[in-house]
Scaffold this active site. Structure first.
Site, PDB file in Angstrom:
ATOM      1  N   GLU A 208     -38.381  69.379 -11.497  1.00 60.95           N
ATOM      2  CA  GLU A 208     -39.732  69.641 -11.990  1.00 60.95           C
ATOM      3  C   GLU A 208     -40.417  70.753 -11.201  1.00 60.95           C
ATOM      4  O   GLU A 208     -41.153  70.504 -10.245  1.00 60.95           O
ATOM      5  CB  GLU A 208     -40.592  68.369 -11.966  1.00 60.95           C
ATOM      6  CG  GLU A 208     -41.886  68.555 -12.746  1.00 60.95           C
ATOM      7  CD  GLU A 208     -42.813  67.363 -12.661  1.00 60.95           C
ATOM      8  OE1 GLU A 208     -43.620  67.208 -13.579  1.00 60.95           O
ATOM      9  OE2 GLU A 208     -42.728  66.595 -11.686  1.00 60.95           O
TER      10      GLU A 208
ATOM     11  N   HIS B 101     -37.862  62.662 -11.724  1.00 56.80           N
ATOM     12  CA  HIS B 101     -38.287  64.042 -11.486  1.00 56.80           C
ATOM     13  C   HIS B 101     -37.936  64.411 -10.055  1.00 56.80           C
ATOM     14  O   HIS B 101     -38.389  63.753  -9.113  1.00 56.80           O
ATOM     15  CB  HIS B 101     -39.796  64.199 -11.705  1.00 56.80           C
ATOM     16  CG  HIS B 101     -40.170  64.454 -13.122  1.00 56.80           C
ATOM     17  ND1 HIS B 101     -41.480  64.481 -13.564  1.00 56.80           N
ATOM     18  CD2 HIS B 101     -39.409  64.733 -14.216  1.00 56.80           C
ATOM     19  CE1 HIS B 101     -41.505  64.744 -14.855  1.00 56.80           C
ATOM     20  NE2 HIS B 101     -40.264  64.894 -15.277  1.00 56.80           N
TER      21      HIS B 101
ATOM     22  N   ASP C 133     -41.213  59.952 -10.073  1.00 55.26           N
ATOM     23  CA  ASP C 133     -41.426  61.303  -9.565  1.00 55.26           C
ATOM     24  C   ASP C 133     -41.257  61.234  -8.051  1.00 55.26           C
ATOM     25  O   ASP C 133     -42.020  60.540  -7.369  1.00 55.26           O
ATOM     26  CB  ASP C 133     -42.823  61.797  -9.949  1.00 55.26           C
ATOM     27  CG  ASP C 133     -43.078  63.228  -9.516  1.00 55.26           C
ATOM     28  OD1 ASP C 133     -42.932  63.522  -8.314  1.00 55.26           O
ATOM     29  OD2 ASP C 133     -43.423  64.056 -10.374  1.00 55.26           O
TER      30      ASP C 133
ATOM     31  N   GLU D 173     -45.019  57.591 -16.621  1.00 60.51           N
ATOM     32  CA  GLU D 173     -44.909  58.190 -15.288  1.00 60.51           C
ATOM     33  C   GLU D 173     -46.129  57.857 -14.436  1.00 60.51           C
ATOM     34  O   GLU D 173     -47.247  58.250 -14.768  1.00 60.51           O
ATOM     35  CB  GLU D 173     -44.776  59.706 -15.390  1.00 60.51           C
ATOM     36  CG  GLU D 173     -44.693  60.373 -14.019  1.00 60.51           C
ATOM     37  CD  GLU D 173     -44.675  61.890 -14.087  1.00 60.51           C
ATOM     38  OE1 GLU D 173     -44.150  62.512 -13.146  1.00 60.51           O
ATOM     39  OE2 GLU D 173     -45.183  62.448 -15.080  1.00 60.51           O
TER      40      GLU D 173
END
Length: 270
Positions: free
Chosen positions: A246, A206, A180, A147
């Protein structure tokens, strides 16, 4: 798109509460936060792992991803001397063993802050770390989800182009990547652009909203990120992987309420 519940928000509740809510609210899987009191890797005895597997089976909610706590105190593989690096490598190896113990197929590892060092040094340290972690992943049957963080959290490998270049140089199928949405948004990128840049290596997402000015992960619908259009564009681009909503430390006061709101709003957006 299958949606997962991240258990970090439940750190002041019993871990069973997270599984019960995931089942009740219609989440498809769990992304298990690897922190105390629930699932810190050094605490993962056979009995604790068996309890987590039993909860997963009882509530019919699989644990797909294990996300160890790292890149802060006391573990950050991008900083420290050789002894500290080895300690972090051992910790993340133990984390992948813990992931295998609880039946997760993926361990999520992010790219920490490299400190005030030269870019070439940070790159070499990142590649050395990933090669070591890939070996550990193979020994435990794990796939690493690498990530990239936001520039507020890291100064190394934060953009889609940078993560694509790292994966190309690494050339190891044991290491995949994920997007993300907050980290992309604050850098004027979209999830669809991240997917187009990284291709089939992107296997997870995410989802959270953003204020556009920080790394804060906000309840979907409460920020400025155009989630509906971004998710639709991502789907049109061909992404068919999983996603975790998230929610982290901002929502620990009432995680059940926010977990319900988050999936209701996200399902409506999808």
């Amino acid at each position: 798109m299958e949606l997962g519940l991240f258990t970090c928000g439940y750190q002041y509740e019993s871990i069973e509460a997270a599984f019960a809510d995931a089942a009740a609210f219609g989440y498809d899987f769990i992304e298990l936060w690897g922190g105390r009191p629930h699932a810190w890797a050094p605490d993962m005895t056979a009995e604790r792992a068996a309890h987590l597997r039993e909860l997963s089976e009882r509530y019919n909610v699989p644990i797909r991803i294990y996300t160890p706590e790292h890149n802060g105190y006391p573990y950050n593989y991008m900083l420290g001397d050789e002894g500290q690096w080895e300690d972090c490598m051992r910790y993340l190896a133990r984390s992948m063993e813990a992931a295998a113990q609880i039946g997760a197929s993926h361990t999520l590892i992010s790219v920490g802050h490299g400190g005030h060092t030269e870019p070439q040094y940070r790159h070499e340290r990142l590649m050395r770390s990933l090669r070591r972690l890939a070996e550990e992943a193979r020994s435990t049957g794990q796939t690493i989800l690498l990530e990239p963080l936001s520039p507020f959290e890291s100064n190394t490998c934060t953009t889609a182009a940078e993560i694509a270049a790292v994966l190309s140089e690494l050339n190891d199928s044991t290491v995949c990547t994920m997007c993300d949405m907050v980290a992309s948004y604050v850098q004027d990128e979209t999830a669809a652009e991240f997917y187009q840049c990284t291709g089939s290596a992107m296997v997870h997402l995410h989802i959270a909203d953003s204020d556009g000015r920080s790394e804060a992960h906000i309840l979907p619908g409460d920020g400025t990120l155009p989630l509906r259009s971004e998710l639709e564009t991502l789907r049109q681009a061909g992404y068919d992987g999983t996603a975790t909503i998230e929610l982290v430390s901002m929502y620990t006061d009432d995680p059940s309420y926010y977990a319900r709101c988050a999936i209701e709003r996200t399902r409506e957006l999808l």
